[in-house]
Design a protein around this motif. Structure first.
Motif, PDB file in Angstrom:
ATOM      1  N   VAL A 148       5.221  13.783  -4.875  1.00  0.00           N
ATOM      2  CA  VAL A 148       3.991  13.432  -4.871  1.00  0.00           C
ATOM      3  C   VAL A 148       4.690  11.323  -4.699  1.00  0.00           C
ATOM      4  O   VAL A 148       3.418  10.988  -3.440  1.00  0.00           O
ATOM      5  CB  VAL A 148       3.476  13.306  -6.130  1.00  0.00           C
ATOM      6  CG1 VAL A 148       2.638  11.843  -6.774  1.00  0.00           C
ATOM      7  CG2 VAL A 148       3.149  14.398  -7.008  1.00  0.00           C
ATOM      8  N   HIS A 149       5.752  11.423  -4.799  1.00  0.00           N
ATOM      9  CA  HIS A 149       6.268   9.808  -4.587  1.00  0.00           C
ATOM     10  C   HIS A 149       6.417   9.654  -2.940  1.00  0.00           C
ATOM     11  O   HIS A 149       6.453   9.084  -2.194  1.00  0.00           O
ATOM     12  CB  HIS A 149       7.337  10.190  -5.002  1.00  0.00           C
ATOM     13  CG  HIS A 149       6.817  10.067  -6.657  1.00  0.00           C
ATOM     14  ND1 HIS A 149       6.529   8.596  -7.404  1.00  0.00           N
ATOM     15  CD2 HIS A 149       7.428  10.757  -7.803  1.00  0.00           C
ATOM     16  CE1 HIS A 149       6.432   9.323  -8.644  1.00  0.00           C
ATOM     17  NE2 HIS A 149       6.696   9.980  -8.985  1.00  0.00           N
ATOM     18  N   GLU A 150       6.591  11.192  -1.867  1.00  0.00           N
ATOM     19  CA  GLU A 150       7.148  10.757  -0.531  1.00  0.00           C
ATOM     20  C   GLU A 150       5.609  10.967   0.144  1.00  0.00           C
ATOM     21  O   GLU A 150       5.543  10.363   1.073  1.00  0.00           O
ATOM     22  CB  GLU A 150       7.734  12.264  -0.818  1.00  0.00           C
ATOM     23  CG  GLU A 150       8.709  12.518  -0.911  1.00  0.00           C
ATOM     24  CD  GLU A 150       9.158  13.779  -0.502  1.00  0.00           C
ATOM     25  OE1 GLU A 150       9.721  14.606   0.533  1.00  0.00           O
ATOM     26  OE2 GLU A 150       9.551  14.890  -1.127  1.00  0.00           O
ATOM     27  N   SER A 151       4.719  11.373  -0.992  1.00  0.00           N
ATOM     28  CA  SER A 151       3.575  11.631  -0.182  1.00  0.00           C
ATOM     29  C   SER A 151       2.825  10.192   0.205  1.00  0.00           C
ATOM     30  O   SER A 151       1.903   9.557   0.950  1.00  0.00           O
ATOM     31  CB  SER A 151       2.045  12.461  -0.822  1.00  0.00           C
ATOM     32  OG  SER A 151       2.524  13.971  -0.964  1.00  0.00           O
ATOM     33  N   VAL A 152       2.863   9.528  -1.503  1.00  0.00           N
ATOM     34  CA  VAL A 152       2.523   7.643  -1.048  1.00  0.00           C
ATOM     35  C   VAL A 152       3.169   7.145  -0.677  1.00  0.00           C
ATOM     36  O   VAL A 152       2.279   6.638  -0.371  1.00  0.00           O
ATOM     37  CB  VAL A 152       2.831   7.693  -3.001  1.00  0.00           C
ATOM     38  CG1 VAL A 152       2.016   6.259  -2.817  1.00  0.00           C
ATOM     39  CG2 VAL A 152       1.521   8.448  -4.128  1.00  0.00           C
ATOM     40  N   ASN A 153       4.250   7.343  -0.594  1.00  0.00           N
ATOM     41  CA  ASN A 153       5.159   6.003   0.044  1.00  0.00           C
ATOM     42  C   ASN A 153       4.465   6.361   1.814  1.00  0.00           C
ATOM     43  O   ASN A 153       4.187   5.263   2.448  1.00  0.00           O
ATOM     44  CB  ASN A 153       6.495   6.478   0.557  1.00  0.00           C
ATOM     45  CG  ASN A 153       7.232   5.812   0.711  1.00  0.00           C
ATOM     46  OD1 ASN A 153       7.525   4.878   0.650  1.00  0.00           O
ATOM     47  ND2 ASN A 153       7.889   6.777   2.136  1.00  0.00           N
ATOM     48  N   PHE A 154       4.495   7.599   2.247  1.00  0.00           N
ATOM     49  CA  PHE A 154       4.202   7.980   3.410  1.00  0.00           C
ATOM     50  C   PHE A 154       2.663   7.190   3.688  1.00  0.00           C
ATOM     51  O   PHE A 154       2.510   6.539   4.637  1.00  0.00           O
ATOM     52  CB  PHE A 154       3.750   9.615   3.488  1.00  0.00           C
ATOM     53  CG  PHE A 154       3.304   9.199   5.433  1.00  0.00           C
ATOM     54  CD1 PHE A 154       4.831   9.553   6.611  1.00  0.00           C
ATOM     55  CD2 PHE A 154       2.675  10.278   5.500  1.00  0.00           C
ATOM     56  CE1 PHE A 154       4.819   9.848   7.577  1.00  0.00           C
ATOM     57  CE2 PHE A 154       2.755   9.819   7.127  1.00  0.00           C
ATOM     58  CZ  PHE A 154       3.302  10.001   8.071  1.00  0.00           C
ATOM     59  N   ALA A 155       1.698   7.894   2.752  1.00  0.00           N
ATOM     60  CA  ALA A 155       0.435   7.259   2.984  1.00  0.00           C
ATOM     61  C   ALA A 155       0.467   5.214   2.542  1.00  0.00           C
ATOM     62  O   ALA A 155      -0.880   5.316   3.724  1.00  0.00           O
ATOM     63  CB  ALA A 155      -1.192   7.337   1.616  1.00  0.00           C
ATOM     64  N   VAL A 156       0.801   4.964   1.744  1.00  0.00           N
ATOM     65  CA  VAL A 156       1.151   3.453   2.066  1.00  0.00           C
ATOM     66  C   VAL A 156       1.617   3.522   3.139  1.00  0.00           C
ATOM     67  O   VAL A 156       1.088   1.911   4.230  1.00  0.00           O
ATOM     68  CB  VAL A 156       2.003   3.206   0.758  1.00  0.00           C
ATOM     69  CG1 VAL A 156       2.148   1.044   1.373  1.00  0.00           C
ATOM     70  CG2 VAL A 156       1.038   3.262  -0.192  1.00  0.00           C
ATOM     71  N   LEU A 157       3.101   3.835   3.717  1.00  0.00           N
ATOM     72  CA  LEU A 157       3.658   2.937   5.577  1.00  0.00           C
ATOM     73  C   LEU A 157       2.575   3.227   5.728  1.00  0.00           C
ATOM     74  O   LEU A 157       2.630   2.105   7.181  1.00  0.00           O
ATOM     75  CB  LEU A 157       4.508   4.790   5.895  1.00  0.00           C
ATOM     76  CG  LEU A 157       5.591   4.315   6.862  1.00  0.00           C
ATOM     77  CD1 LEU A 157       6.043   2.378   6.657  1.00  0.00           C
ATOM     78  CD2 LEU A 157       6.275   4.931   6.882  1.00  0.00           C
ATOM     79  N   HIS A 158       1.478   3.943   6.574  1.00  0.00           N
ATOM     80  CA  HIS A 158       0.710   3.823   7.184  1.00  0.00           C
ATOM     81  C   HIS A 158      -0.719   3.576   7.575  1.00  0.00           C
ATOM     82  O   HIS A 158      -1.611   3.531   8.424  1.00  0.00           O
ATOM     83  CB  HIS A 158       0.526   5.754   8.466  1.00  0.00           C
ATOM     84  CG  HIS A 158       2.093   6.117   8.567  1.00  0.00           C
ATOM     85  ND1 HIS A 158       2.218   5.998   9.827  1.00  0.00           N
ATOM     86  CD2 HIS A 158       2.658   6.896   8.227  1.00  0.00           C
ATOM     87  CE1 HIS A 158       3.648   6.371   9.912  1.00  0.00           C
ATOM     88  NE2 HIS A 158       3.890   6.913   9.936  1.00  0.00           N
ATOM     89  N   SER A 159      -0.983   2.945   5.875  1.00  0.00           N
ATOM     90  CA  SER A 159      -2.652   2.607   5.807  1.00  0.00           C
ATOM     91  C   SER A 159      -3.256   4.177   5.676  1.00  0.00           C
ATOM     92  O   SER A 159      -4.283   3.060   6.269  1.00  0.00           O
ATOM     93  CB  SER A 159      -2.871   1.263   6.483  1.00  0.00           C
ATOM     94  OG  SER A 159      -1.330   0.229   5.839  1.00  0.00           O
ATOM     95  N   LEU A 160      -3.213   5.083   4.794  1.00  0.00           N
ATOM     96  CA  LEU A 160      -3.760   5.770   5.708  1.00  0.00           C
ATOM     97  C   LEU A 160      -5.391   5.322   4.422  1.00  0.00           C
ATOM     98  O   LEU A 160      -5.825   5.580   2.837  1.00  0.00           O
ATOM     99  CB  LEU A 160      -3.648   7.454   5.446  1.00  0.00           C
ATOM    100  CG  LEU A 160      -2.562   7.227   6.362  1.00  0.00           C
ATOM    101  CD1 LEU A 160      -1.282   8.710   5.937  1.00  0.00           C
ATOM    102  CD2 LEU A 160      -3.084   7.223   7.796  1.00  0.00           C
ATOM    103  N   PRO A 161      -6.084   6.300   5.024  1.00  0.00           N
ATOM    104  CA  PRO A 161      -7.602   6.295   3.512  1.00  0.00           C
ATOM    105  C   PRO A 161      -7.728   6.917   3.047  1.00  0.00           C
ATOM    106  O   PRO A 161      -7.929   8.587   2.693  1.00  0.00           O
ATOM    107  CB  PRO A 161      -8.678   6.597   4.860  1.00  0.00           C
ATOM    108  CG  PRO A 161      -8.234   7.586   5.934  1.00  0.00           C
ATOM    109  CD  PRO A 161      -6.644   7.263   6.055  1.00  0.00           C
ATOM    110  N   VAL A 162      -6.542   7.182   2.207  1.00  0.00           N
ATOM    111  CA  VAL A 162      -6.703   7.751   0.755  1.00  0.00           C
ATOM    112  C   VAL A 162      -6.625   6.888  -0.587  1.00  0.00           C
ATOM    113  O   VAL A 162      -6.546   6.288  -0.915  1.00  0.00           O
ATOM    114  CB  VAL A 162      -5.358   8.829   1.324  1.00  0.00           C
ATOM    115  CG1 VAL A 162      -4.831   9.777  -0.969  1.00  0.00           C
ATOM    116  CG2 VAL A 162      -4.256   9.271   1.787  1.00  0.00           C
TER     117      VAL A 162
END
Length: 313
Positions: A148-162
């Motif tokens: 979960v934390h890896e996924s949130v980190n990646f999404a924030v890093l790339h400013s993904l629409p999640v």
């Protein structure tokens, strides 16, 4: 979406789940079911803020999310019965549903497993230049999984629409939140990862809807991922159709206190005062459910010869 439509969606999901609970002891549904009775406002409020083109992922407690996103009721029931008319031709069951036409991208029973899938779907949408938001529903117990934390980190890093949607119902199976996590808000951890965070009363469908609309609107404009934490409560047992107060893991009176704040009861008086015929609505929903069960049960089982076609390698 107006209050009547929000209420109708919640009522429909509640009565469908209750019908599943009533019929489950017949032992014809040969898969576990995790019911969302009591938690309908989160699914409805969030999905009402999404478009058909947007994607949704869920976990083991997926019925409400599937239905709120526009999934086919007959197909869902047939899937639970293991019949060919099911949304996965009867080979997935309650915890493995998918319906791409509705934008329901999948449910997986492994806790936390759909967060990386949702981030991947959002990244793919970004690479393709698609105007798409991906919402992923999960419970408070999911925040104890490293992925979960890896996924949130990646999404924030790339400013993904999640849009990460945490349905905080206080329990992971039979263990209360304070016995599993330190005394800090879950959305605070998401904020530390860099998410924009919102909270909403998970029993107030209009509050959830407004928060989700804000998040989705900003995500379409290119903002960082949003994390929405909703306080809610499941009324039935973790897995199955029954109440489970006799197990003693809930404090005395806790379920009754949450039931007093039922999302349907909170909205119904205002609709009645405005002239809505709630009895007629109940009758319409009941008729739809009976028809859907009949149509689902008329389906044959999946053919063994077709099974290899459902595998991916």
């Amino acid at each position: 979406m107006n209050p009547f439509d929000l209420y109708r969606q919640m009522l429909r999901i509640r009565r469908i789940e209750e019908a599943i609970a009533d019929r489950y002891p017949a032992q014809e549904m040969r898969c576990p079911v995790h019911l969302s009775i009591g938690q309908e406002a989160v699914a409805v409020g969030v999905c009402a803020a999404l478009e058909q083109r947007d994607g949704v992922f869920s976990g083991h407690r997926a019925h409400a999310h599937y239905l709120a996103k526009g999934g086919d009721l007959t197909a869902m029931l047939a899937e639970i019965y293991g019949l060919d008319a099911g949304c996965c031709h009867g080979v997935g069951g309650s915890m493995h549903m998918i319906d791409l036409r509705a934008g329901f991208l999948g449910a997986v029973p492994i806790v936390g497993a759909t967060l990386p899938l949702a981030v991947g779907a959002a990244w793919a949408a970004r690479l393709r230049g698609e105007d798409k938001v991906v919402a992923v529903f999960f419970g408070d117990g999911t925040f104890e999984e490293g992925v979960v934390h890896e996924s949130v980190n990646f999404a924030v890093l790339h400013s993904l629409p999640v849009l990460f949607v945490c349905e905080n119902n206080l329990y992971a199976c039979y263990t209360r939140l304070p016995d599993r996590q330190p005394p800090r808000p879950i959305h605070g951890v998401a904020a530390a990862h860099g998410c924009i965070t919102l909270t909403a009363d998970g029993n107030d469908v209009e509050a959830v809807h407004q928060a989700a609309r804000t998040a989705v609107g900003q995500l379409r404009s290119g903002s960082k991922p949003y994390f929405l934490e909703c306080a809610t409560y499941r009324w039935r047992e973790h897995c199955g159709p029954e109440l489970d107060d006799h197990l003693g893991y809930r404090p005395a009176g806790e379920r009754q206190d949450w039931e007093a704040h039922c999302p349907l009861r909170r909205l119904a008086p205002r609709l009645s005062a405005g002239g809505t015929d709630l009895d007629r609505l109940e009758s319409e929903v009941a008729a739809e459910i009976e028809s859907a069960f009949a149509a689902a049960l008329a389906s044959p089982p999946p053919r063994p010869a077709d099974l290899p076609g459902y595998l991916y390698a």
